[in-house]
Design an enzyme around this catalytic site. Structure first.
Site, mmCIF file in Angstrom:
data_model
loop_
_atom_site.group_PDB
_atom_site.id
_atom_site.type_symbol
_atom_site.label_atom_id
_atom_site.label_comp_id
_atom_site.label_asym_id
_atom_site.label_seq_id
_atom_site.Cartn_x
_atom_site.Cartn_y
_atom_site.Cartn_z
ATOM 1 N N GLU A 1 -45.742 -65.237 -16.676
ATOM 2 C CA GLU A 1 -45.735 -64.160 -17.615
ATOM 3 C C GLU A 1 -44.944 -64.447 -18.921
ATOM 4 O O GLU A 1 -45.236 -64.018 -20.088
ATOM 5 C CB GLU A 1 -45.050 -63.032 -16.919
ATOM 6 N N ASP B 1 -38.968 -55.073 -14.372
ATOM 7 C CA ASP B 1 -38.056 -54.608 -13.359
ATOM 8 C C ASP B 1 -37.110 -53.766 -13.780
ATOM 9 O O ASP B 1 -36.418 -52.951 -13.354
ATOM 10 C CB ASP B 1 -37.736 -55.607 -12.305
ATOM 11 N N LYS C 1 -36.402 -47.569 -14.305
ATOM 12 C CA LYS C 1 -36.049 -49.132 -14.876
ATOM 13 C C LYS C 1 -35.210 -48.985 -16.160
ATOM 14 O O LYS C 1 -35.039 -50.191 -16.630
ATOM 15 C CB LYS C 1 -37.439 -49.748 -14.932
ATOM 16 N N GLY D 1 -48.256 -56.885 -11.316
ATOM 17 C CA GLY D 1 -47.478 -55.793 -10.715
ATOM 18 C C GLY D 1 -48.058 -54.610 -10.502
ATOM 19 O O GLY D 1 -49.233 -54.248 -10.969
ATOM 20 N N SER D 2 -47.338 -53.452 -9.882
ATOM 21 C CA SER D 2 -48.079 -52.099 -9.325
ATOM 22 C C SER D 2 -47.962 -51.226 -10.691
ATOM 23 O O SER D 2 -48.881 -50.272 -10.354
ATOM 24 C CB SER D 2 -47.194 -51.660 -8.132
HETATM 25 C C1 5RP Z 1 -43.842 -59.799 -11.833
HETATM 26 C C2 5RP Z 1 -43.119 -58.649 -12.771
HETATM 27 C C3 5RP Z 1 -43.517 -57.204 -12.804
HETATM 28 O O1 5RP Z 1 -44.144 -56.875 -14.124
HETATM 29 C C4 5RP Z 1 -42.156 -56.516 -12.303
HETATM 30 O O2 5RP Z 1 -41.915 -57.048 -11.194
HETATM 31 C C5 5RP Z 1 -42.745 -54.962 -12.187
HETATM 32 O O3 5RP Z 1 -43.477 -54.672 -11.106
HETATM 33 P P1 5RP Z 1 -43.799 -53.224 -10.668
HETATM 34 O O4 5RP Z 1 -44.783 -52.521 -11.869
HETATM 35 O O5 5RP Z 1 -44.815 -53.590 -9.414
HETATM 36 O O6 5RP Z 1 -42.633 -52.786 -10.625
HETATM 37 O O7 5RP Z 1 -42.374 -59.164 -13.394
HETATM 38 O O8 5RP Z 1 -43.337 -60.864 -11.788
#
Ligand code: 5RP
Length: 242
Positions: A118, A99, A136, A42-43
């Site tokens: 994950e 998320d 979040k 993820g970002s």
């Molecule tokens: C990927 C995930 C990510 O960790 C989650 O979506 C958070 O991503 P981001 O840091 O881009 O908001 O679960 O499957």
């Protein structure tokens, strides 16, 4: 940090990217030489990968296990040595994003479609740090982000009907194909993702089990009792939940 003048004063304002960055970089301080490190997706985790790359090039001796093809690509570019769960079934520390997180440290994950790997990596980890920005954090799971559920392609309509009995409404996740048209997103495991629009998930442990009991469901993005610490980037600095 973006600085702005407001009423004659210079005020520091952190945008979301800065909040992600400070949380992710803080998590990397727990990584020590000799560790097997689970590399999330993820970002937000991206900033941790950059920091770990810097430290590896400066002599940090770690081996990473990526949770997605995307993370594997970034880790290779950062020269972080990689291994597999087959060679190293126990992971010392995993840094991953989420998320949505609730005050009991339950998580919704899978916005980046990597939830299956994950959860496997989380299950093999002695310690898990979750890095998020403050937007979040919610009081009840499912109120900020739809719950991702990975399903096999075969019989996906029937599987979706069963999933909808639990969540009410779900949508098949789409992604642009090479010709620019929207097509079902295919995960690293060759499956589809349903995004489930619950009103809320007050009993996440129960919903996690119910969804996984449906034939055709591979895994869902509810993570209960897995995170050891949530590292939250806020405009006034880092906050922790543990
Ligand atoms: C990927 C995930 C990510 O960790 C989650 O979506 C958070 O991503 P981001 O840091 O881009 O908001 O679960 O499957």
């Amino acid at each position: 940090m973006i600085s702005r003048h407001f009423s004659g004063k210079l005020i520091g304002i952190m945008n979301t990217e800065n909040l992600k960055k400070i949380a992710a970089e803080k998590a990397t301080e727990s990584v020590k030489s000799g560790m097997i490190v689970g590399l999330g997706t993820g970002s937000t985790v991206y900033y941790a990968l950059l920091k770990l790359g810097d430290r590896v090039r400066a002599g940090l001796d770690i081996v990473g296990i990526p949770t997605s093809a995307g993370t594997e690509e970034i880790a290779i570019a950062q020269q972080i040595p990689l291994t597999t769960l087959a060679s190293h079934p126990t992971i010392d520390l995993t840094i991953d994003g989420a998320d949505e997180v609730d005050v009991h440290l339950n998580l919704i994950k899978g916005g980046g479609a990597a939830l299956v790997r994950e959860k496997i990596i989380a299950n093999a980890s002695k310690r898990i740090l979750i890095v998020v920005d403050e937007n979040k954090v919610s009081s009840v799971l499912g109120t900020i982000f739809p719950l991702p559920v990975e399903i096999v392609q075969f019989g996906c309509e029937a599987t979706q009907t069963e999933v909808n009995r639990i969540c009410g409404r779900s949508t098949l996740r789409l992604a642009p194909s090479q010709d620019g048209n929207q097509q079902p997103l295919i995960t690293d495991n060759g499956n589809y993702i349903l995004d489930c629009h619950f009103d809320s998930i007050p009993a996440p442990e129960q919903v996690e089990l119910q969804l996984n009991n449906i034939p055709g469901v591979v895994e869902n993005g509810i993570f209960v009792n897995r995170a050891d610490k949530i590292i939250i980037g806020t405009p006034s600095g880092i906050r922790y939940m543990e």
